[in-house]
Design an enzyme around this catalytic site. Structure first.
Site, PDB file in Angstrom:
ATOM      1  N   ALA A  21     -22.523  28.254 -10.910  1.00 49.76           N
ATOM      2  CA  ALA A  21     -23.749  27.505 -11.196  1.00 49.76           C
ATOM      3  C   ALA A  21     -24.597  28.273 -12.214  1.00 49.76           C
ATOM      4  CB  ALA A  21     -24.552  27.296  -9.920  1.00 49.76           C
ATOM      5  N   LYS A  22     -25.078  27.564 -13.220  1.00 49.28           N
ATOM      6  CA  LYS A  22     -25.984  28.182 -14.194  1.00 49.28           C
ATOM      7  C   LYS A  22     -27.401  27.993 -13.655  1.00 49.28           C
ATOM      8  CE  LYS A  22     -26.882  28.374 -19.194  1.00 49.28           C
ATOM      9  NZ  LYS A  22     -26.388  29.732 -19.461  1.00 49.28           N
ATOM     10  N   ALA A  23     -27.777  28.895 -12.760  1.00 51.36           N
ATOM     11  CA  ALA A  23     -29.035  28.782 -12.032  1.00 51.36           C
ATOM     12  C   ALA A  23     -30.021  29.850 -12.498  1.00 51.36           C
ATOM     13  CB  ALA A  23     -28.786  28.929 -10.536  1.00 51.36           C
TER      14      ALA A  23
END
Length: 318
Positions: free
Chosen positions: A158-160
């Protein structure tokens, strides 16, 4: 690199002035980092501005949100249309596009589910992330003392926003010690990635990159470079990479939306190869930028044309 303010930002389906894109200090995202985001390049081509792998970026945004139980109010098609619209309305020939999905104002509680989901898209002019000369001369980097996220802590796929606290530690440590960037190892001591870049190692004519299991973000530019390797007949392998392989590699380079394809000239003050961009890196750069500029056909349909501005920004804001 300071932001270059533009006129409009897209927020929940409407265009709003740049300075009105504000959130409350008690929005959930402020206390808990509950956001997912993307970074997308829009390139100036001979046929006008075009966004690079727009749909793939928006798909990753939705996947990141899905992992964190953040259901997007908008489809991929709507988000892609919004990205095209924001570039048009700001009348930019090339830029960086930032889609951002956050948990907004509602409840200041670790449980985020009662907070509204808000979506923003902004764009602004942005040059070479590590400096224009870096694409040819390369940059000096170090192996960070900070490891990448363990797989059972925060999801690296996830690009969080929260993940980038780890990235900030890596980058700040590197800069404090006189390097342009840092490389993180995974929990097992194998090479993972840079603070905001994937990494590739060239040795004996073959290109190697860490697998996703090494706490690697599935980079869009990473996958593009792997495709170009296949196109050009360059052997490409996903495999665990020990730290010392960085020192004896013929070439090492970063990839990413911001970094594009940037060679490394040294790691921990040990010269990599010839100490500047090597032939494999140059070959991949040449092919990559030729496609993005329109000098070569877009054979993989990576570019989404933006076209001329439509309507007036004032009308779009209603």
């Amino acid at each position: 690199m300071a932001l270059k303010k533009t006129e409009w930002i897209w927020h929940n389906g409407k265009m709003i002035p740049w300075d009105e894109a504000q959130i409350h200090v008690l929005s959930h995202v402020v206390s808990y980092g509950s956001s997912v985001f993307e970074g997308i390049r829009c390139y100036e081509t001979k046929n006008g501005p075009a966004a690079f792998r727009l749909c793939e970026h928006m798909q990753r945004l939705l996947h990141s949100g899905h992992i964190y139980r953040m259901k997007s109010p908008y489809t991929i098609e709507q988000l892609c249309s919004a990205a095209v619209e924001i570039v048009r309305e700001n009348r930019l020939s090339s830029c960086y596009i930032r889609p951002l999905m956050i948990r907004g104002y509602g409840d200041v509680n670790v449980n985020p589910l009662s907070n509204p989901i808000e979506v923003y898209l902004a764009c602004w002019e942005w040059g070479a992330y590590l400096g224009a000369e870096a694409l040819e001369q390369g940059v000096d980097v170090c192996v960070s003392s900070w490891a990448r996220l363990a797989p059972n802590t925060l999801p690296s796929i996830a690009k969080a926003g929260a993940n980038y606290m780890n990235s900030q530690l890596i980058r700040m440590e590197a800069l404090a010690n006189g390097y342009a960037e840092g490389i993180a190892l995974d929990i097992n001591g194998y090479v993972s990635e840079g603070s905001g870049e994937n990494i590739f190692v060239v040795r004996d004519g073959a290109v190697h990159t860490p697998p996703l299991a090494s706490s690697v973000l599935p980079g869009i530019t990473r996958s593009s470079v792997m495709t170009l390797c296949e196109d050009l007949g360059i052997p490409i392998r996903e495999q665990m990479i020990p730290r010392e392989m960085l020192y004896i590699a013929d070439e090492v380079f970063f990839t990413g939306t911001a970094a594009e394809i940037t060679p490394l000239r040294s790691v921990d003050r040990i010269t990599v190869g010839i100490g500047r961009r090597g032939p494999v890196t140059k070959r991949l750069q040449d092919e990559f930028f030729a496609i993005l500029s329109g000098a070569k056909p877009d054979r993989h349909n990576w570019l989404t044309p933006v076209g001329a501005p439509v309507g007036s920004p004032v009308a779009s804001a209603r």
